[in-house]
Design an enzyme around this catalytic site. Structure first.
Site, mmCIF file in Angstrom:
data_model
loop_
_atom_site.group_PDB
_atom_site.id
_atom_site.type_symbol
_atom_site.label_atom_id
_atom_site.label_comp_id
_atom_site.label_asym_id
_atom_site.label_seq_id
_atom_site.Cartn_x
_atom_site.Cartn_y
_atom_site.Cartn_z
ATOM 1 N N SER A 182 0.831 -1.214 0.000
ATOM 2 C CA SER A 182 0.000 0.000 0.000
ATOM 3 C C SER A 182 0.863 1.261 0.000
ATOM 4 O O SER A 182 2.001 1.261 0.475
ATOM 5 C CB SER A 182 -0.909 0.024 1.229
HETATM 6 N N1 SAM Z 1 -0.941 -4.825 4.228
HETATM 7 C C1 SAM Z 1 -0.260 -5.090 2.995
HETATM 8 C C2 SAM Z 1 1.112 -4.477 2.953
HETATM 9 O O1 SAM Z 1 1.489 -3.734 3.882
HETATM 10 O O2 SAM Z 1 1.864 -4.762 2.019
HETATM 11 C C3 SAM Z 1 -1.124 -4.669 1.828
HETATM 12 C C4 SAM Z 1 -1.132 -5.687 0.777
HETATM 13 S S1 SAM Z 1 -2.294 -5.609 -0.530
HETATM 14 C C5 SAM Z 1 -2.897 -3.983 -0.662
HETATM 15 C C6 SAM Z 1 -3.674 -6.565 0.090
HETATM 16 C C7 SAM Z 1 -3.360 -7.998 0.409
HETATM 17 O O3 SAM Z 1 -4.579 -8.630 0.808
HETATM 18 C C8 SAM Z 1 -2.816 -8.827 -0.752
HETATM 19 O O4 SAM Z 1 -1.589 -9.389 -0.393
HETATM 20 C C9 SAM Z 1 -3.883 -9.913 -0.960
HETATM 21 O O5 SAM Z 1 -3.363 -11.160 -1.379
HETATM 22 C C10 SAM Z 1 -4.511 -9.988 0.412
HETATM 23 N N2 SAM Z 1 -5.856 -10.564 0.467
HETATM 24 C C11 SAM Z 1 -6.909 -10.387 -0.365
HETATM 25 N N3 SAM Z 1 -7.983 -11.096 0.054
HETATM 26 C C12 SAM Z 1 -7.590 -11.736 1.194
HETATM 27 C C13 SAM Z 1 -8.240 -12.611 2.108
HETATM 28 N N4 SAM Z 1 -9.512 -12.990 1.963
HETATM 29 N N5 SAM Z 1 -7.526 -13.064 3.152
HETATM 30 C C14 SAM Z 1 -6.245 -12.700 3.359
HETATM 31 N N6 SAM Z 1 -5.564 -11.875 2.534
HETATM 32 C C15 SAM Z 1 -6.236 -11.392 1.460
#
Ligand code: SAM
Length: 226
Positions: free
Chosen positions: A76
């Protein structure tokens, strides 16, 4: 020889003067964009974002931008991390659940603020990469591979929950796993645009819902999401 060494590619784990300076400028930029919580700014001033980013983007690590981290996902934008973290009102030892570990950057900021952290990622490669990175950095978090839209029932209730992917609706499982007085921060909307929401669980179990700014996240994919 000294010149040759100076020009060599810098080891990823070195926090160079350039990194430190760029991080200070980023913190100033976040302040200019309205982040006022000194604990958030202090934590983000400590976390070396270049460690959470692909080497190809290392020189841009302290730009206020999201970058690809593989598997079609992103780390992000720092403003988004600061904004969500500020909304969480983190207190030391808060038990916090993060949905979407991704690169681990948001998790590292919460750990620097003294949270007891639980974080779930659905992409195995990202889960493993962040697990290894945290071991190297001696960051102690409880990381799990799975569908975070279901929450983490065996560890509930949580003081705070943060969702770092865009949800079509608020998963009721997450509301259930919040303590009374607990805060859930979640972007809700369609795949193009989501509104950040603060959701506070009241004494009678009902919730106060506060819609805030508009953002664009990668989608939350799961049983209680898309
Ligand atoms: N907090 C992260 C960072 O600091 O890098 C942001 C990563 S990205 C914006 C969102 C993440 O949510 C992705 O890695 C994606 O694979 C994960 N994601 C999406 N749906 C999910 C779910 N149901 N359970 C767990 N992770 C999920």
């Amino acid at each position: 020889m000294a010149v040759f060494l100076y020009n060599c590619e810098v080891d990823k784990f070195t926090d160079t003067y350039k990194d430190k300076g760029a991080r200070r400028l980023l913190i100033r930029e976040l302040q200019n964009k309205g982040i006022v919580d000194s604990k958030v700014l202090e934590a983000m001033g400590k976390v070396q974002r270049h460690l959470f980013i692909h080497n190809d983007f290392r020189h841009l690590a302290y730009e206020d931008k999201a970058f690809p981290i593989g598997e079609g996902q992103t780390i992000s934008q720092p403003f988004t991390v600061a904004y969500q973290t500020q909304l969480l009102h983190v207190e030391p030892n808060d038990k916090i659940l993060e949905i979407g570990t991704g690169s681990g950057y948001q998790a590292a900021v919460l750990l620097e603020m003294g949270a007891t952290l639980f974080s779930i990622e659905r992409q195995e490669k990202l889960y493993l990469k962040t697990k290894n990175l945290f071991a190297k950095l001696s960051y102690k978090a409880n990381l799990k591979l799975g569908d975070g839209s279901n929450g983490w029932e065996s560890e509930a209730p949580f003081d705070k929950i943060i969702v770092t992917a865009g949800a079509p609706k608020v998963p009721q499982s997450l509301v259930k796993q919040l303590k009374i007085g607990g805060i859930l921060i979640i972007p809700v909307g369609d795949e193009e645009n989501q509104i950040m929401h603060t959701i506070i669980k009241k004494t009678d179990g009902s919730v106060e819902v506060i819609p805030l700014k508009s953002f664009r996240f990668v989608p939350l994919i799961g049983k209680q999401a898309w």
